[in-house]
Design an enzyme around this catalytic site. Structure first.
Site, PDB file in Angstrom:
ATOM      1  N   PRO A  93      -8.549  -1.020   8.888  1.00 39.66           N
ATOM      2  CA  PRO A  93      -7.825   0.265   9.263  1.00 39.66           C
ATOM      3  C   PRO A  93      -6.166  -0.303   9.096  1.00 39.66           C
ATOM      4  CG  PRO A  93      -9.046  -0.409  11.078  1.00 39.66           C
ATOM      5  CD  PRO A  93      -9.689  -1.498   9.875  1.00 39.66           C
ATOM      6  N   ASP A 113       0.937  -1.314   0.175  1.00 38.93           N
ATOM      7  CA  ASP A 113      -0.133   0.082  -0.109  1.00 38.93           C
ATOM      8  C   ASP A 113       0.943   1.245   0.011  1.00 38.93           C
ATOM      9  OD1 ASP A 113      -2.423  -1.713   0.150  1.00 38.93           O
ATOM     10  OD2 ASP A 113      -2.433  -1.744   2.368  1.00 38.93           O
ATOM     11  N   THR A 123       3.143 -12.568   2.953  1.00 37.82           N
ATOM     12  CA  THR A 123       2.270 -13.283   1.851  1.00 37.82           C
ATOM     13  C   THR A 123       3.018 -14.176   1.362  1.00 37.82           C
ATOM     14  OG1 THR A 123       0.787 -12.700   0.087  1.00 37.82           O
ATOM     15  CG2 THR A 123       2.870 -11.800  -0.099  1.00 37.82           C
ATOM     16  N   GLY A 157      -4.536  -4.248  -3.640  1.00 37.97           N
ATOM     17  CA  GLY A 157      -5.620  -3.602  -3.919  1.00 37.97           C
ATOM     18  C   GLY A 157      -4.642  -2.041  -4.462  1.00 37.97           C
ATOM     19  N   HIS A 158      -4.781  -1.638  -5.708  1.00 33.99           N
ATOM     20  CA  HIS A 158      -3.756  -0.637  -6.333  1.00 33.99           C
ATOM     21  C   HIS A 158      -4.740   0.540  -6.723  1.00 33.99           C
ATOM     22  CE1 HIS A 158      -0.390  -3.720  -7.092  1.00 33.99           C
ATOM     23  NE2 HIS A 158      -0.666  -3.526  -6.098  1.00 33.99           N
ATOM     24  N   THR A 159      -4.851   1.535  -5.980  1.00 34.47           N
ATOM     25  CA  THR A 159      -5.556   2.538  -6.240  1.00 34.47           C
ATOM     26  C   THR A 159      -4.888   3.747  -7.476  1.00 34.47           C
ATOM     27  OG1 THR A 159      -6.175   2.546  -3.954  1.00 34.47           O
ATOM     28  CG2 THR A 159      -6.988   4.369  -5.287  1.00 34.47           C
ATOM     29  N   THR A 175      -8.273  -3.121  -0.294  1.00 35.03           N
ATOM     30  CA  THR A 175      -8.774  -4.453  -0.742  1.00 35.03           C
ATOM     31  C   THR A 175     -10.045  -4.968   0.362  1.00 35.03           C
ATOM     32  OG1 THR A 175      -7.073  -5.197  -2.044  1.00 35.03           O
ATOM     33  CG2 THR A 175      -8.669  -7.076  -1.227  1.00 35.03           C
ATOM     34  N   GLN A 192       2.087  -6.060  -3.322  1.00 33.19           N
ATOM     35  CA  GLN A 192       2.620  -6.210  -1.905  1.00 33.19           C
ATOM     36  C   GLN A 192       3.897  -5.215  -1.622  1.00 33.19           C
ATOM     37  OE1 GLN A 192       1.465  -9.388  -3.439  1.00 33.19           O
ATOM     38  NE2 GLN A 192      -0.389  -8.492  -2.818  1.00 33.19           N
ATOM     39  N   GLY A 218     -10.636  -3.141   3.359  1.00 33.73           N
ATOM     40  CA  GLY A 218     -11.035  -1.861   4.073  1.00 33.73           C
ATOM     41  C   GLY A 218     -10.812  -1.797   5.760  1.00 33.73           C
ATOM     42  N   LYS A 233       1.803   2.067  -5.060  1.00 25.44           N
ATOM     43  CA  LYS A 233       2.309   1.403  -6.252  1.00 25.44           C
ATOM     44  C   LYS A 233       1.204   1.707  -7.508  1.00 25.44           C
ATOM     45  CE  LYS A 233       2.518  -2.485  -4.377  1.00 25.44           C
ATOM     46  NZ  LYS A 233       1.905  -2.067  -3.108  1.00 25.44           N
ATOM     47  N   LYS A 281      -0.554   4.352  -8.136  1.00 27.12           N
ATOM     48  CA  LYS A 281      -0.573   5.473  -8.749  1.00 27.12           C
ATOM     49  C   LYS A 281       0.817   5.676  -9.355  1.00 27.12           C
ATOM     50  CE  LYS A 281       0.469  10.160  -7.558  1.00 27.12           C
ATOM     51  NZ  LYS A 281       0.285  11.371  -7.085  1.00 27.12           N
TER      52      LYS A 281
HETATM   53  P1  GDP Z   1      -0.657   0.084  -3.520  1.00 28.43           P
HETATM   54  O1  GDP Z   1      -1.430  -1.114  -3.001  1.00 28.43           O
HETATM   55  O2  GDP Z   1       0.678   0.482  -3.270  1.00 28.43           O
HETATM   56  O3  GDP Z   1      -1.109   0.756  -5.022  1.00 28.43           O
HETATM   57  O4  GDP Z   1      -1.281   1.558  -2.455  1.00 28.43           O
HETATM   58  P2  GDP Z   1      -2.982   1.602  -2.127  1.00 28.43           P
HETATM   59  O5  GDP Z   1      -3.666   2.046  -3.396  1.00 28.43           O
HETATM   60  O6  GDP Z   1      -3.488   0.170  -1.718  1.00 28.43           O
HETATM   61  O7  GDP Z   1      -2.777   2.780  -1.054  1.00 28.43           O
HETATM   62  C1  GDP Z   1      -2.238   3.903  -1.490  1.00 28.43           C
HETATM   63  C2  GDP Z   1      -3.334   4.921  -1.064  1.00 28.43           C
HETATM   64  O8  GDP Z   1      -2.698   6.250  -0.991  1.00 28.43           O
HETATM   65  C3  GDP Z   1      -4.197   5.092  -2.216  1.00 28.43           C
HETATM   66  O9  GDP Z   1      -5.465   5.513  -1.363  1.00 28.43           O
HETATM   67  C4  GDP Z   1      -3.904   6.315  -3.035  1.00 28.43           C
HETATM   68  O10 GDP Z   1      -4.717   6.843  -3.849  1.00 28.43           O
HETATM   69  C5  GDP Z   1      -3.119   7.043  -1.996  1.00 28.43           C
HETATM   70  N1  GDP Z   1      -1.948   7.925  -2.499  1.00 28.43           N
HETATM   71  C6  GDP Z   1      -1.046   7.611  -3.310  1.00 28.43           C
HETATM   72  N2  GDP Z   1       0.001   8.640  -3.318  1.00 28.43           N
HETATM   73  C7  GDP Z   1      -0.485   9.637  -2.478  1.00 28.43           C
HETATM   74  C8  GDP Z   1       0.029  10.697  -1.992  1.00 28.43           C
HETATM   75  O11 GDP Z   1       1.174  11.122  -2.606  1.00 28.43           O
HETATM   76  N3  GDP Z   1      -0.664  11.480  -0.961  1.00 28.43           N
HETATM   77  C9  GDP Z   1      -1.832  10.967  -0.493  1.00 28.43           C
HETATM   78  N4  GDP Z   1      -2.374  11.612   0.489  1.00 28.43           N
HETATM   79  N5  GDP Z   1      -2.412   9.757  -0.969  1.00 28.43           N
HETATM   80  C10 GDP Z   1      -1.744   9.030  -1.849  1.00 28.43           C
HETATM   81  P1  IMO Z   2      -0.765  -4.303  -2.359  1.00 28.08           P
HETATM   82  O1  IMO Z   2      -0.451  -4.706  -3.593  1.00 28.08           O
HETATM   83  C1  IMO Z   2      -1.005  -4.659   2.124  1.00 28.08           C
HETATM   84  C2  IMO Z   2      -0.882  -8.575   3.793  1.00 28.08           C
HETATM   85  C3  IMO Z   2      -2.228  -9.050   4.410  1.00 28.08           C
HETATM   86  C4  IMO Z   2      -1.739 -10.105   5.480  1.00 28.08           C
HETATM   87  C5  IMO Z   2      -0.480 -10.680   4.377  1.00 28.08           C
HETATM   88  C6  IMO Z   2      -0.799 -12.122   4.022  1.00 28.08           C
HETATM   89  O2  IMO Z   2      -2.028  -3.535  -2.180  1.00 28.08           O
HETATM   90  O3  IMO Z   2       0.188  -3.532  -1.707  1.00 28.08           O
HETATM   91  P2  IMO Z   2      -2.407 -12.719   2.124  1.00 28.08           P
HETATM   92  O4  IMO Z   2      -3.813 -12.488   1.757  1.00 28.08           O
HETATM   93  O5  IMO Z   2      -1.454 -12.319   0.935  1.00 28.08           O
HETATM   94  O6  IMO Z   2      -2.145 -14.382   2.414  1.00 28.08           O
HETATM   95  O7  IMO Z   2      -2.165 -12.197   3.590  1.00 28.08           O
HETATM   96  O8  IMO Z   2      -0.236  -9.794   3.537  1.00 28.08           O
HETATM   97  N1  IMO Z   2      -1.017  -8.213   2.197  1.00 28.08           N
HETATM   98  C7  IMO Z   2      -1.201  -6.871   1.867  1.00 28.08           C
HETATM   99  N2  IMO Z   2      -0.916  -5.948   2.609  1.00 28.08           N
HETATM  100  N3  IMO Z   2      -1.102  -4.611   1.025  1.00 28.08           N
HETATM  101  C8  IMO Z   2      -1.122  -5.599  -0.027  1.00 28.08           C
HETATM  102  O9  IMO Z   2      -1.229  -5.506  -1.275  1.00 28.08           O
HETATM  103  C9  IMO Z   2      -1.427  -6.725   0.639  1.00 28.08           C
HETATM  104  N4  IMO Z   2      -1.230  -8.094   0.225  1.00 28.08           N
HETATM  105  C10 IMO Z   2      -1.414  -8.921   1.359  1.00 28.08           C
HETATM  106  O10 IMO Z   2      -2.900  -8.017   5.095  1.00 28.08           O
HETATM  107  O11 IMO Z   2      -1.116  -9.442   6.432  1.00 28.08           O
HETATM  108 MG    MG Z   3      -2.995  -1.609  -1.865  1.00 25.75          MG
END
Ligand code: GDP
Ligand code: IMO
Ligand code: MG
Length: 432
Positions: free
Chosen positions: A304, A13, A239, A40-42, A300, A224, A302, A16, A18
């Site tokens: 916290p 998270d 993972t 979950g890639h936003t 993915t 991840q 929700g 990536k 973005k």
């Molecule tokens: P990923 O799994 O690495 O693709 O990251 P996620 O999408 O799960 O979580 C990153 C969150 O941070 C998302 O809600 C993005 O929209 C948000 N995000 C990305 N870059 C920035 C940033 O520079 N500032 C802020 N405030 N949010 C960001």
């Molecule tokens: P992105 O690509 C954050 C975490 C889970 C758990 C552990 C094992 O969005 O960064 P799994 O379901 O893979 O067997 O769970 O890994 N986890 C992540 N945490 N971002 C992810 O992906 C994750 N994918 C798995 O929360 O702790």
């Molecule tokens: Mg993510």
């Protein structure tokens, strides 16, 4: 960028989604190499928000080829739902997406087994996403998995699935004393899904190697983060795949010595979803402030996200393991409004000794206390900044300190979720 890999530097998270979306503009082919719909890639495009789980982040760009590489585990229900969701929003997915026939499939019994294993772990639960990731990779390693290519032939697939279901059903009944769920019509449903996807199924490795030989620009998309890597991460709270640079070659079918550039994405602080060691975690009001300001809830599940200060010990470990050419630092804007910031620069053991190396021993990690270097914060909103010069001095000093600690160049800063809220501060290491 002839061939560039982008991985997560922390516990996932990092933003990536973005960054991949942004780099996709300059790539011809985007290849996801690991994980499944646990990711979950936003991506924010104007007022539109997309959350991608299996489909690579180049999908929103016209004229790009996106490949789900062979190292990914694919739940066909989830993939089809994602394709349909994007197509409904006007993204012509089937013109831009390919799937390697070697991907292993996730079936309902994998998801059920994931949940059962977690309940069995009690307090030691990993906090998985419940998407069947671990059981599917276990089958792959045990050589009992079923690949997409195996499902292209109805007869072969029927036999493989019947054998797998018999084994899993026995296991669930005898070991857990439960009945298998969601199995009715599984064969017919899967065959129909595979028929629909058949035109997209390719030899992904061959495709990416050919594209590279033809001079195309390839982007490898990680999922991840390094600390969730099966070998390098905080095992067993990880993972079940190789999330770092080492996973690219196996997961994409591409020679390791042809990867020209390795980049990583890191937040300007740390977050983690699920259980396991997190040395700089702030289980207090400061952590809650980070969660509120960063809207830190899983894309993915929700859940916290646990929040904490930037951990330079962890980051340096991840940088050195991956021989990185540069780091994208995201969510810098989230730190606005903290009077004081802290960076974890060492871990202190109970006997008073300190280390700046990330320990592999979990029992040792649970006993360490983080040693912090505090730094002055800034109060200004920096979301409109588009150059280093526009940042407050204390903010620049913070970035410089992280860079020095990581011993790796911070090439790009992200100051908000939007596509345009990103600027280069130093050029990434030149491709070899
Ligand atoms: P990923 O799994 O690495 O693709 O990251 P996620 O999408 O799960 O979580 C990153 C969150 O941070 C998302 O809600 C993005 O929209 C948000 N995000 C990305 N870059 C920035 C940033 O520079 N500032 C802020 N405030 N949010 C960001
Ligand atoms: P992105 O690509 C954050 C975490 C889970 C758990 C552990 C094992 O969005 O960064 P799994 O379901 O893979 O067997 O769970 O890994 N986890 C992540 N945490 N971002 C992810 O992906 C994750 N994918 C798995 O929360 O702790
Ligand atoms: Mg993510």
């Amino acid at each position: 960028m002839p061939s560039t890999a982008v991985i997560g530097l922390q516990w996932g998270d990092e933003g990536k989604g973005k960054i991949i979306d942004s780099l996709s503009a300059e790539a011809d082919m985007i290849v996801r190499f690991a994980g499944g719909n646990n990711a979950g890639h936003t991506v924010h495009v104007g007022s539109e928000k997309y959350v991608l789980h299996l489909i690579p982040g180049g999908i929103l760009h016209e004229g790009k080829q996106n490949i789900i590489g062979r190292g990914v585990v694919v739940n066909l229900d989830a993939l089809i739902e994602e394709i349909d969701g994007l197509e409904e929003r006007g993204v012509p997915v089937s013109e831009r997406l390919f799937i390697d026939g070697r991907v292993h499939l996730i079936f309902p019994y994998h998801c059920q087994l994931d949940g059962l294993a977690e309940s069995g772990r009690g307090k030691a639960k990993i906090g998985t996403t419940g998407r069947g990731i671990g059981p599917a990779y276990s089958d792959k390693v045990s050589r009992t998995g079923i690949r997409l290519a195996d499902a292209l032939n109805a007869e072969t697939f029927a036999e493989l699935l019947a054998n797998a279901m018999q084994e899993k059903n026995n296991f669930m009944r005898k070991v857990y004393g439960v009945e298998p769920e969601n199995q009715e019509g599984l064969l017919e449903k899967t065959l129909a899904q595979v028929e629909r996807l058949r035109p997209l199924v390719v030899d992904g490795g061959a495709m990416v190697r050919k594209a590279h030989a033809d001079g195309k620009r390839i982007l490898f998309e990680g999922a991840q983060g390094l600390m969730l890597d099966l070998d390098a991460g905080t095992y067993p709270f990880v993972t079940s795949s190789w999330t770092g640079l080492a996973g690219v070659s196996g997961g994409a079918g591409f020679p390791p010595n042809r990867i020209d550039r390795a980049l990583a994405v890191s937040k300007a602080y740390c977050t983690r979803v699920g259980s396991g060691p997190f040395p700089s975690e702030l289980d207090n009001a400061v952590g809650q402030q980070l969660r509120d300001q960063g809207n830190e809830y899983g894309a993915t599940t929700g859940r916290p996200r646990r929040c904490g200060w930037f951990d330079a010990v962890q980051a340096r470990y991840a940088c050195s393991l991956n021989g990185l050419d540069g780091v994208f630092l995201t969510n810098l804007d989230v730190l606005s409004g903290f009077e004081e910031l802290a960076v974890c620069v060492a871990y202190r053991f109970e006997d008073g000794t300190e280390t700046t190396e990330f320990p592999g021993d979990l029992s040792c990690l649970s006993k360490i206390t983080p040693v912090y270097q505090s730094m002055p914060g800034w109060s200004e909103d920096i979301t409109a900044a588009r150059s280093l010069e526009e940042l407050p001095e204390t903010c620049r000093a913070y970035v410089a300190f992280l860079e020095e600690q990581m011993q790796t160049t911070i090439t790009t800063l992200s100051v908000g979720p939007g596509r345009d809220q990103l600027f280069e501060c130093e050029p990434a290491g030149a491709p070899a």
